[in-house]
Design an enzyme around this catalytic site. Structure first.
Site, PDB file in Angstrom:
ATOM      1  N   HIS A 132       5.660   5.880  -3.011  1.00 15.04           N
ATOM      2  CA  HIS A 132       5.170   6.664  -1.876  1.00 15.04           C
ATOM      3  C   HIS A 132       3.682   6.946  -2.097  1.00 15.04           C
ATOM      4  CE1 HIS A 132       4.502   9.983   0.869  1.00 15.04           C
ATOM      5  NE2 HIS A 132       5.583   9.576   1.508  1.00 15.04           N
ATOM      6  N   GLU A 202       3.887   2.721   5.701  1.00 17.35           N
ATOM      7  CA  GLU A 202       3.437   4.078   5.990  1.00 17.35           C
ATOM      8  C   GLU A 202       1.910   4.147   5.877  1.00 17.35           C
ATOM      9  OE1 GLU A 202       6.621   7.217   5.247  1.00 17.35           O
ATOM     10  OE2 GLU A 202       5.746   6.800   3.306  1.00 17.35           O
TER      11      GLU A 202
HETATM   12  P1  PGA Z   1       5.437  12.627   7.746  1.00 12.64           P
HETATM   13  O1  PGA Z   1       5.709  11.988   6.302  1.00 12.64           O
HETATM   14  O2  PGA Z   1       6.600  12.205   8.619  1.00 12.64           O
HETATM   15  O3  PGA Z   1       5.381  14.109   7.514  1.00 12.64           O
HETATM   16  O4  PGA Z   1       4.156  12.067   8.239  1.00 12.64           O
HETATM   17  C1  PGA Z   1       6.238  10.699   6.173  1.00 12.64           C
HETATM   18  C2  PGA Z   1       6.346  10.322   4.724  1.00 12.64           C
HETATM   19  O5  PGA Z   1       5.490  10.726   3.927  1.00 12.64           O
HETATM   20  O6  PGA Z   1       7.286   9.610   4.330  1.00 12.64           O
END
Ligand code: PGA
Length: 289
Positions: A132, A202
């Site tokens: 992540h 992401e």
């Molecule tokens: P968020 O986070 O939906 O708060 O933008 C997503 C993530 O970090 O997996």
């Protein structure tokens, strides 16, 4: 065969005991109303590690009435059921699967403060988020470390959810594809066999910012990642899944899930509230327009 959608809640470092109890109670209320339909979507909740064992126990308790129902309706012979069959029934009737947000790359050893994939499996985890961007940033995790973790997670028989995504500077410089391709090549091992390969795209600039990537941007990256998987990763036994994460919520989830090559969502802040997360899960069941 249509692919199942995967909707994942990443609670990060949030939710104390009372919050979790409320969340479970509320989620169950909504879940029970749509139980049958929800069999078609994979729901995964990744809580902070301190509470995983507790949630595992609660999920078992909550699925007992379903098992009792199966027994009274004679779908299952209570006298002949083996422990393995009972465990499978309990798992199959859970509202969601449990995931962890990280693990160490070794199985055991002198790593103060860390936890291994095997330990997380013991307390009921089936999935582990790896790489992540918050781990990459605050814990300086390189692609190489992420790849080592992935290897260990697969060895433990769990499913890894591998995160990639560019920051704003890289996107503005138009280098997002090159960057994400390198992250995937560096973080996803090619010499092990994946049952399922899950990659979460992401973009760092959309995480926790309220700025969701535009559908064209998501679509461009989903197609690009699908092509990388198709051409470079022959080591996937079942299915590959591409998820989107970054300010996903119940208002934008249907549109994002309708993007070709997007198979699910990784949801942060919008997953902290049971009703909101449930609404996101429900949009995954809508027929694609
Ligand atoms: P968020 O986070 O939906 O708060 O933008 C997503 C993530 O970090 O997996």
């Amino acid at each position: 065969m249509t692919k199942r959608k995967i909707i994942i809640a990443n609670w990060k470092m949030n939710q104390l005991f009372d919050d979790v109890d409320n969340w479970l109670e509320n989620f169950k209320k909504y879940y029970d109303k749509s139980r049958r339909q929800l069999k078609d979507v994979d729901i995964v909740v990744c809580p902070p590690v301190y509470i995983i064992d507790y949630i595992d126990g609660e999920l078992m308790n909550l699925s007992l009435p379903e098992i009792e129902k199966a027994i009274t309706q004679n779908k299952v012979d209570a006298d002949k059921i083996s422990e393995e069959e009972l465990n499978k029934l309990l798992y199959d009737n859970r509202m969601f699967a449990i995931g962890a947000q990280d693990c160490h790359f070794e199985e055991k050893g002198a790593f103060t403060g860390d936890i291994s994939a095997n330990m997380l499996k013991e307390i009921g985890c089936e999935y582990i988020i790896l790489g992540h961007s918050e781990r990459r940033k605050y814990h300086h995790e390189s692609d190489e470390i992420v790849a080592k973790k992935v290897r260990n997670v697969i060895k433990s028989g769990l499913t890894s959810i591998i995160c990639v995504g560019e920051n704003l500077e890289t996107r503005q410089a138009g280098r997002h594809k090159e960057f994400v391709a390198n992250q995937i090549i560096g973080s996803v091992p090619r010499n092990i066999e994946f049952e399922d390969l899950i990659i979460a795209y992401e973009p760092v600039w959309s995480i926790g910012t309220g700025i969701t990537a535009k559908t064209e941007e998501i679509s461009e990256m989903a197609d690009f990642i699908a092509e990388i998987i198709r051409t470079k990763f022959k080591n996937v036994k079942n299915q590959s899944y591409i998820l989107y994460g970054g300010s996903a919520n119940s208002k934008n989830s249907a549109e994002i899930l309708a993007v070709k090559n997007i198979d699910g969502l990784l949801v942060g802040s919008a997953s902290l509230e049971a009703e909101e997360f449930f609404q996101i899960v429900k949009t995954s069941l809508l027929p694609l327009s």
